[in-house]
Design a protein around this motif. Sequence first.
Motif, PDB file in Angstrom:
ATOM      1  N   LEU A 104       0.865  -1.182   0.000  1.00 26.86           N
ATOM      2  CA  LEU A 104       0.000   0.000   0.000  1.00 26.86           C
ATOM      3  C   LEU A 104       0.899   1.228   0.000  1.00 26.86           C
ATOM      4  O   LEU A 104       1.839   1.303   0.791  1.00 26.86           O
ATOM      5  N   ILE A 105       0.610   2.157  -0.892  1.00 26.96           N
ATOM      6  CA  ILE A 105       1.442   3.347  -1.048  1.00 26.96           C
ATOM      7  C   ILE A 105       0.611   4.599  -0.821  1.00 26.96           C
ATOM      8  O   ILE A 105      -0.465   4.753  -1.409  1.00 26.96           O
ATOM      9  N   LEU A 106       1.120   5.442   0.051  1.00 27.60           N
ATOM     10  CA  LEU A 106       0.531   6.765   0.242  1.00 27.60           C
ATOM     11  C   LEU A 106       1.458   7.728  -0.508  1.00 27.60           C
ATOM     12  O   LEU A 106       2.586   7.975  -0.075  1.00 27.60           O
ATOM     13  N   GLU A 107       1.011   8.239  -1.641  1.00 27.46           N
ATOM     14  CA  GLU A 107       1.886   9.032  -2.505  1.00 27.46           C
ATOM     15  C   GLU A 107       2.357  10.310  -1.813  1.00 27.46           C
ATOM     16  O   GLU A 107       3.512  10.712  -1.960  1.00 27.46           O
ATOM     17  N   SER A 108       1.479  10.925  -1.073  1.00 35.90           N
ATOM     18  CA  SER A 108       1.822  12.158  -0.356  1.00 35.90           C
ATOM     19  C   SER A 108       0.976  12.157   0.920  1.00 35.90           C
ATOM     20  O   SER A 108      -0.188  12.550   0.902  1.00 35.90           O
ATOM     21  N   ALA A 109       1.587  11.684   1.998  1.00 37.12           N
ATOM     22  CA  ALA A 109       0.821  11.462   3.230  1.00 37.12           C
ATOM     23  C   ALA A 109       0.180  12.753   3.741  1.00 37.12           C
ATOM     24  O   ALA A 109       0.778  13.838   3.695  1.00 37.12           O
ATOM     25  N   SER A 110      -1.029  12.597   4.245  1.00 40.50           N
ATOM     26  CA  SER A 110      -1.724  13.730   4.852  1.00 40.50           C
ATOM     27  C   SER A 110      -2.195  13.329   6.245  1.00 40.50           C
ATOM     28  O   SER A 110      -2.290  12.138   6.567  1.00 40.50           O
ATOM     29  N   THR A 111      -2.485  14.321   7.064  1.00 42.83           N
ATOM     30  CA  THR A 111      -2.844  14.028   8.463  1.00 42.83           C
ATOM     31  C   THR A 111      -4.111  13.187   8.563  1.00 42.83           C
ATOM     32  O   THR A 111      -4.261  12.395   9.496  1.00 42.83           O
ATOM     33  N   ASN A 112      -5.015  13.306   7.585  1.00 42.49           N
ATOM     34  CA  ASN A 112      -6.236  12.502   7.657  1.00 42.49           C
ATOM     35  C   ASN A 112      -6.013  11.037   7.264  1.00 42.49           C
ATOM     36  O   ASN A 112      -6.958  10.232   7.254  1.00 42.49           O
ATOM     37  N   GLN A 113      -4.765  10.694   6.962  1.00 44.02           N
ATOM     38  CA  GLN A 113      -4.426   9.299   6.721  1.00 44.02           C
ATOM     39  C   GLN A 113      -3.809   8.640   7.963  1.00 44.02           C
ATOM     40  O   GLN A 113      -3.395   7.482   7.916  1.00 44.02           O
ATOM     41  N   THR A 114      -3.788   9.376   9.041  1.00 39.78           N
ATOM     42  CA  THR A 114      -3.423   8.780  10.327  1.00 39.78           C
ATOM     43  C   THR A 114      -4.472   7.743  10.684  1.00 39.78           C
ATOM     44  O   THR A 114      -5.666   8.063  10.766  1.00 39.78           O
ATOM     45  N   SER A 115      -4.037   6.502  10.862  1.00 40.21           N
ATOM     46  CA  SER A 115      -5.007   5.424  11.065  1.00 40.21           C
ATOM     47  C   SER A 115      -4.274   4.125  11.364  1.00 40.21           C
ATOM     48  O   SER A 115      -3.044   4.058  11.336  1.00 40.21           O
ATOM     49  N   MET A 116      -5.063   3.086  11.643  1.00 41.17           N
ATOM     50  CA  MET A 116      -4.552   1.717  11.718  1.00 41.17           C
ATOM     51  C   MET A 116      -4.803   1.069  10.363  1.00 41.17           C
ATOM     52  O   MET A 116      -5.950   1.076   9.879  1.00 41.17           O
ATOM     53  N   TYR A 117      -3.761   0.505   9.770  1.00 46.98           N
ATOM     54  CA  TYR A 117      -3.881  -0.140   8.471  1.00 46.98           C
ATOM     55  C   TYR A 117      -3.733  -1.642   8.641  1.00 46.98           C
ATOM     56  O   TYR A 117      -2.775  -2.133   9.253  1.00 46.98           O
ATOM     57  N   LEU A 118      -4.710  -2.355   8.089  1.00 45.80           N
ATOM     58  CA  LEU A 118      -4.755  -3.803   8.221  1.00 45.80           C
ATOM     59  C   LEU A 118      -4.735  -4.464   6.851  1.00 45.80           C
ATOM     60  O   LEU A 118      -5.468  -4.064   5.944  1.00 45.80           O
ATOM     61  N   CYS A 119      -3.899  -5.468   6.729  1.00 44.12           N
ATOM     62  CA  CYS A 119      -3.810  -6.258   5.510  1.00 44.12           C
ATOM     63  C   CYS A 119      -4.490  -7.600   5.775  1.00 44.12           C
ATOM     64  O   CYS A 119      -4.460  -8.107   6.902  1.00 44.12           O
ATOM     65  N   ALA A 120      -5.117  -8.164   4.750  1.00 45.99           N
ATOM     66  CA  ALA A 120      -5.769  -9.457   4.899  1.00 45.99           C
ATOM     67  C   ALA A 120      -5.612 -10.255   3.611  1.00 45.99           C
ATOM     68  O   ALA A 120      -5.334  -9.693   2.536  1.00 45.99           O
ATOM     69  N   SER A 121      -5.786 -11.572   3.718  1.00 41.75           N
ATOM     70  CA  SER A 121      -5.740 -12.409   2.522  1.00 41.75           C
ATOM     71  C   SER A 121      -6.794 -13.495   2.621  1.00 41.75           C
ATOM     72  O   SER A 121      -7.234 -13.868   3.715  1.00 41.75           O
ATOM     73  N   THR A 122      -7.217 -13.991   1.453  1.00 40.52           N
ATOM     74  CA  THR A 122      -8.125 -15.134   1.387  1.00 40.52           C
ATOM     75  C   THR A 122      -7.679 -16.054   0.261  1.00 40.52           C
ATOM     76  O   THR A 122      -7.030 -15.623  -0.693  1.00 40.52           O
ATOM     77  N   GLY A 170      -1.492  -5.404  11.792  1.00 41.76           N
ATOM     78  CA  GLY A 170      -1.793  -3.988  11.637  1.00 41.76           C
ATOM     79  C   GLY A 170      -0.565  -3.100  11.740  1.00 41.76           C
ATOM     80  O   GLY A 170       0.426  -3.438  12.390  1.00 41.76           O
ATOM     81  N   THR A 171      -0.647  -1.959  11.069  1.00 42.62           N
ATOM     82  CA  THR A 171       0.369  -0.909  11.163  1.00 42.62           C
ATOM     83  C   THR A 171      -0.333   0.357  11.618  1.00 42.62           C
ATOM     84  O   THR A 171      -1.267   0.820  10.953  1.00 42.62           O
ATOM     85  N   ARG A 172       0.111   0.890  12.740  1.00 44.11           N
ATOM     86  CA  ARG A 172      -0.463   2.155  13.198  1.00 44.11           C
ATOM     87  C   ARG A 172       0.383   3.288  12.638  1.00 44.11           C
ATOM     88  O   ARG A 172       1.557   3.419  12.980  1.00 44.11           O
ATOM     89  N   LEU A 173      -0.210   4.074  11.768  1.00 43.26           N
ATOM     90  CA  LEU A 173       0.485   5.171  11.085  1.00 43.26           C
ATOM     91  C   LEU A 173       0.040   6.499  11.655  1.00 43.26           C
ATOM     92  O   LEU A 173      -1.162   6.779  11.755  1.00 43.26           O
ATOM     93  N   LEU A 174       1.021   7.298  12.017  1.00 44.77           N
ATOM     94  CA  LEU A 174       0.769   8.663  12.475  1.00 44.77           C
ATOM     95  C   LEU A 174       1.418   9.615  11.483  1.00 44.77           C
ATOM     96  O   LEU A 174       2.618   9.523  11.232  1.00 44.77           O
ATOM     97  N   VAL A 175       0.627  10.498  10.912  1.00 48.27           N
ATOM     98  CA  VAL A 175       1.143  11.500   9.972  1.00 48.27           C
ATOM     99  C   VAL A 175       1.089  12.868  10.659  1.00 48.27           C
ATOM    100  O   VAL A 175       0.016  13.338  11.044  1.00 48.27           O
ATOM    101  N   LEU A 176       2.264  13.461  10.805  1.00 49.30           N
ATOM    102  CA  LEU A 176       2.354  14.752  11.507  1.00 49.30           C
ATOM    103  C   LEU A 176       2.402  15.918  10.532  1.00 49.30           C
ATOM    104  O   LEU A 176       2.921  15.778   9.413  1.00 49.30           O
TER     105      LEU A 176
END
Lengths: 112, 113
Positions: free
Chosen positions: A76-94, A106-112
Amino acid sequence: DVKVTQSSRYLVKRTGEKVFLECVQDMDHENMFWYRQDPGLGLRLIYFSYDVKMKEKGDIPEGYSVSREKKERFSLILESASTNQTSMYLCASTLGTGKTQYFGPGTRLLVL
Amino acid sequence: DQQVKQNSPSLSVQEGRISILNCDYTNSMFDYFLWYKKYPAEGPTFLISISSIKDKNEDGRFTVFLNKSAKHLSLHIVPSQPGDSAVYFCAASGADSWGKFQFGAGTQVVVTP
């Protein structure tokens, strides 16, 4: 036992930075997903992939892109991180047409 | 607009009692439903599922009930144990949405001794 791993548990980035989140699964699953989890909103699908080099938009793809060059890896790529993309990101597979999703920690991302 | 709603953000229950978690959905095309359990700092793990051709599915202490006419499902945990303290997510999928699931906001369950 299915294992889904994510490259980082915590990340702190600055506004405007390019951010890469990586996910690897070891069970030869065809389908992989990226979600973000926010309080009061649950899990929302960003992108998913049902095969190598294939990708489909989920419900909230804006500001994100993905890459799947190998079956086991979904980035997953955030081309230009913004503060509203601060979140927990979860990957899943089936597996194939399976309905049960296996999640990474999960990855907890903080964008300052 | 959220198609899957869990209107109770939290639930506190005594050990040994029944926990009942509720989930409502709006999309009549949904035909498969799952419950996931999530501990802090871990990803969600699958708990139990139900297809729309059934109205009940049971697995040990966990039972899921589906009321299609009301577009409502519930998860019963009997008896509740301290290890059940977690966030529970309801998820739904339809035949027209291939493998994509809509998740509810989650319910935090706390089981007290």
